[in-house]
Design an enzyme around this catalytic site. Sequence first.
Site, short mmCIF file in Angstrom:
data_model
loop_
_atom_site.label_atom_id
_atom_site.label_comp_id
_atom_site.label_asym_id
_atom_site.label_seq_id
_atom_site.Cartn_x
_atom_site.Cartn_y
_atom_site.Cartn_z
NE ARG A 172 0.48 -15.68 4.30
CZ ARG A 172 1.39 -14.76 4.59
NH1 ARG A 172 2.33 -15.00 5.48
NH2 ARG A 172 1.37 -13.57 4.02
N GLY B 64 -1.14 -11.69 -5.48
CA GLY B 64 -2.55 -11.31 -5.60
C GLY B 64 -2.79 -9.89 -5.13
NE ARG C 155 -3.65 -2.48 2.21
CZ ARG C 155 -3.69 -3.80 1.92
NH1 ARG C 155 -2.56 -4.45 1.71
NH2 ARG C 155 -4.83 -4.44 1.85
CG ASP D 26 -2.78 -14.04 4.92
OD1 ASP D 26 -3.53 -14.68 4.16
OD2 ASP D 26 -2.41 -12.87 4.68
CE LYS E 127 -6.69 -15.91 1.33
NZ LYS E 127 -6.88 -14.48 1.04
C1 S3P Z 1 -4.28 -9.16 1.92
C2 S3P Z 1 -5.55 -9.57 2.22
C3 S3P Z 1 -5.92 -10.98 2.37
C4 S3P Z 1 -4.69 -11.85 2.62
C5 S3P Z 1 -3.57 -11.55 1.68
C6 S3P Z 1 -3.15 -10.10 1.78
C7 S3P Z 1 -4.03 -7.72 1.72
O1 S3P Z 1 -6.56 -11.42 1.19
O2 S3P Z 1 -5.04 -13.22 2.54
O3 S3P Z 1 -2.46 -12.37 1.97
O4 S3P Z 1 -2.86 -7.31 1.74
O5 S3P Z 1 -5.01 -6.98 1.56
P1 S3P Z 1 -8.14 -11.18 1.01
O6 S3P Z 1 -8.39 -9.79 1.35
O7 S3P Z 1 -8.46 -11.47 -0.42
O8 S3P Z 1 -8.77 -12.18 1.95
#
Ligand code: S3P
Length: 444
Positions: A390, A93, A26, A316, A343
């Site tokens: 993980r 992701g 972010r 997580d 995931k």
């Molecule tokens: C994350 C949010 C989570 C988490 C991922 C990181 C983030 O995913 O599992 O490792 O940085 O916003 P989701 O928001 O899709 O559950």
Amino acid sequence: MDAVIHGPAAVQGTAVVPADKSICHRLVLLSALSEGETTLGRWPQAEDCERTRGLVEALGAGTTLTGTQLRIRGVGPSGLRAPSGPLNCGASGTTMRLAAGILAGQSFASVLTAAPSLARRPMRRIVEPLAQMGARLTGEARGGDVYPPLRIEGRRPLRAIRYTLPVASAQVKSAILLAGLFADGPTTVVEPQPTRDHTERALERFGVRVTREGPAVTLTPSPLRAPGDLTVPADLSGAAFFVVAAAARPGSALTIDLVGLNPTRDGCLRVLQAMGADLETQAQGPPGEPFGTLVITGRQLTGVTVAAEQVPTLIDELPVLLVAATQAAGRSRFEGLGELRVKETDRIASMLEGLRRLGAAVSLEGPDTVVVEGGRPLAGTAVDAAGDHRTAMSLAVAGLFAQGTTRIRGAECVAKSFPDFFERLAGIAGSSTVKTVDKAGGLC
Ligand code: S3P
């Protein structure tokens, strides 16, 4: 690379954990969108964070890494330029979903590509709200969902919307809020359950107005102000492996300094406390992100029930909490784990497979409840990381509890979030307990 763990072993001392991956994504994105320079004091060099850094560079922002200090020169909210080719998000992701929000608000088109594990992850959850805002996103349509690569035709300004999330997801919430920076009015996201609020806190650090009213969070678009020097706390998700290694084993005693203690993210600590763990937290902050020191003393844990509503605050950490449950007296139930299936891998499958091989009594009830009968002794054997960082780190912790030698195949995937995980684990468990070996079997 494989990791080899000789158990059982206690952990002792002070654990070192990289800066929070979620927060770093972010801060890099917002720094790129602001006018001025931002410095992050402890850049983690995790593969996922490097993807986000590469992406902002391809869009025209400048970054310089000196040691572990990352300097980002922002281009302002209207300064991003069309990339010369596809933007490769690798296996990250968070990079893809958050960047999609920003790219939806640009007046150029872009393509986000993915490594195989990310190419299997569903994107309709961001495509729908961003399309409602007026952007056009297309991907591979399959079985009622949309998968990467994603092509994004941005629009400026986007339409401000009020959107109720169908799944509790911080990534989806963040994609919409970041798109909201380019909208023609305030954008509101309503959450079914609270998810990590790092985006909201980071936006506030950059001078953007974010208000919360019950489950609704509203962003009012405005230019971003670079805040200067920022320090990112250690990643609680990375720390959680060490916390469980210490908390569930009598004789262990561990300290972790300057770790993130954001209440939307620290559900794993509350679950461990409900299991009877001896965990002391000395919290500091705000402003910004709460953080503090964690002091853990090992003891016998007892079984616990984790309800579906708790899951977003510990999503997580679920794999390593399953490991903790194998060491607890009695039965543990983990409900509403469906999101674990989408995931980096299907983490219900990878953890059940690994833990069963080690001798744990774990079973699936319905599609998404996992039941662990704790207290069964684990015995070391070869297990598979399933390409998932993980899973690899959780099975390494299980290896510390198991009698004999546990070999984690494909352990190099930890570099996604925690490149020096095994060195750090060896630092608290002993270098004769934790080793890494290359494919041919030699010591790394
Ligand atoms: C994350 C949010 C989570 C988490 C991922 C990181 C983030 O995913 O599992 O490792 O940085 O916003 P989701 O928001 O899709 O559950």
